[in-house]
Design a protein around this motif. Structure first.
Motif: not given
Length: 383
Positions: A202-216
């Motif tokens: 669900y990496e691209h399904l983030v809300y409220d001004g947040k950005k996706p964050y990956s362990l990469l």
């Protein structure tokens, strides 16, 4: 069956998703239990699959995945996270996210190894660990915020701990890990021999001004992690079962040893079509806004209902507390809602080893506006 047969998963039965969906169908209820969209796939993507089938892409694809798709995955990671991944040695295309999870667990877990999971947890983690002789060590997180006590997690790590599984954003809670969470995890990994499986479907399904964050994005965690994602969530095609795993060379080499014998390769025409589609469109970059609107619409619609809405910063799930309506155990209440109120939701207890009975149900809001309007009407009438 012969009475001497010994099941490898004696405690596992039909999943809660299948049960609730079947019950919803039996009683003609609106099904917001299982996590899948009810709107059409982009016709352009479907036509691309047809084109590649007509062009002869109907035999085995390369075992690691069609090269054009791996190239587009690497480009997507660069565009999203500004991280370079190696197309040849770090990306493997899989038959959905679940197969990638299964293969990653199979890669590292040996008999009597311990695996830490955070509950409520997606239901495939624990059975897969047990299938390979591992022992699940659950960390129980509770509503409303489902925060993680990392000092407690650290206290669980010992010489037998082989793997920590995270899901970010998390299904079913909708919680996204903060950078402090990531750093706490990194400190645990740095002081141990633990690997990490990061389920980021669900990496691209983030809300409220947040950005996706990956362990990469974390240098240490990248070297010890299997990062898993899925095109099912990205392109609204959950039935196509196309995902991928990104891991460093050494882990990818071992991952592919198992991948080649349980799947070998994924549908070639579909891989090529997705690669071309990603070349033509980066629509996934707008997924956060798309689903945030649906989440907000649902929240506003049930604001005067008897349900209490819990925070959801990611995924396409929303959790609601029904304790002001009933003190029934959540499975019983969810079943009664299907029969009497004609709406199907998932009891959150299904995501725990031991039911803490928090009076919470999960709603999938990846639905057409007409479906959400119908759901709002049904939920507002439950008293």
């Amino acid at each position: 069956m012969n009475s001497t047969f010994q099941s490898k998963l004696p405690r596992v039965g039909t999943t809660i998703f299948s049960k609730m969906s079947a019950l919803a169908q039996q009683y003609g209820a609106l099904n917001l239990a299982q996590g899948f969209p009810d709107y059409d796939t982009d016709p352009h993507l479907i036509n691309l699959v047809k084109d590649y089938m007509n062009d002869g892409f109907n035999q085995y694809a390369l075992m690691p995945g069609a090269l054009p798709l791996r190239e587009k995955i690497a480009l997507k990671v660069m565009n999203t996270h500004q991280i370079e991944v190696d197309v040849q040695d770090e990306i493997t295309v899989t038959a959905g996210g679940t197969q990638a999870i299964f293969t990653a667990i199979a890669t590292v877990v040996h008999k009597d190894d311990e695996v830490i999971i955070f509950e409520p947890a997606y239901d495939c983690y624990a059975p897969t660990v047990e299938l390979f002789g591992g022992k699940v060590i659950p960390v129980v997180l509770l509503a409303p915020d489902f925060t993680i006590d990392w000092d407690y997690v650290k206290s669980l790590v010992n010489a037998r701990t082989k793997l920590i599984i995270i899901n970010n954003p998390n299904n079913p809670t909708g919680r996204q890990l903060e950078l402090d969470d990531i750093e706490a995890l990194a400190q645990i990994v740095a002081s141990s021999q633990v690997f990490v499986l990061s389920d980021e479907v669900y990496e691209h399904l983030v809300y409220d001004g947040k950005k996706p964050y990956s362990l990469l994005a974390h240098p240490l965690l990248r070297q010890r992690s299997f990062v898993i994602a899925s095109f099912g969530k990205l392109l609204h095609v959950t039935g196509w079962k196309v995902g991928y795993c990104i891991a460093p060379l050494e882990l990818t080499r071992e991952f592919r040893k198992i991948h080649q014998y349980n799947v070998f390769s994924v549908n070639g025409a579909v891989q090529m079509a997705i690669a071309k589609y990603l070349e033509d469109s980066q629509s996934y970059l707008g997924l956060g806004d798309f689903f945030e609107q649906k989440r907000n619409f649902l929240i506003a619609g049930i604001s005067s209902s008897k349900f209490t809405v819990l925070p959801s910063n990611g995924t396409y799930f929303l959790n609601v507390d029904y304790s002001s309506i009933s003190q029934e155990q959540d499975l019983l209440f969810a079943e009664r809602m299907i029969v009497e109120n004609k709406i199907g939701l998932i009891p959150i207890s299904a995501f725990y080893t031991a039911d803490p009975n928090q009076y919470i149900l999960r709603i999938c809001f990846a639905k057409r506006s007409e479906t959400l309007i119908q759901a709002i009407d049904l939920l507002n009438n439950i008293r």
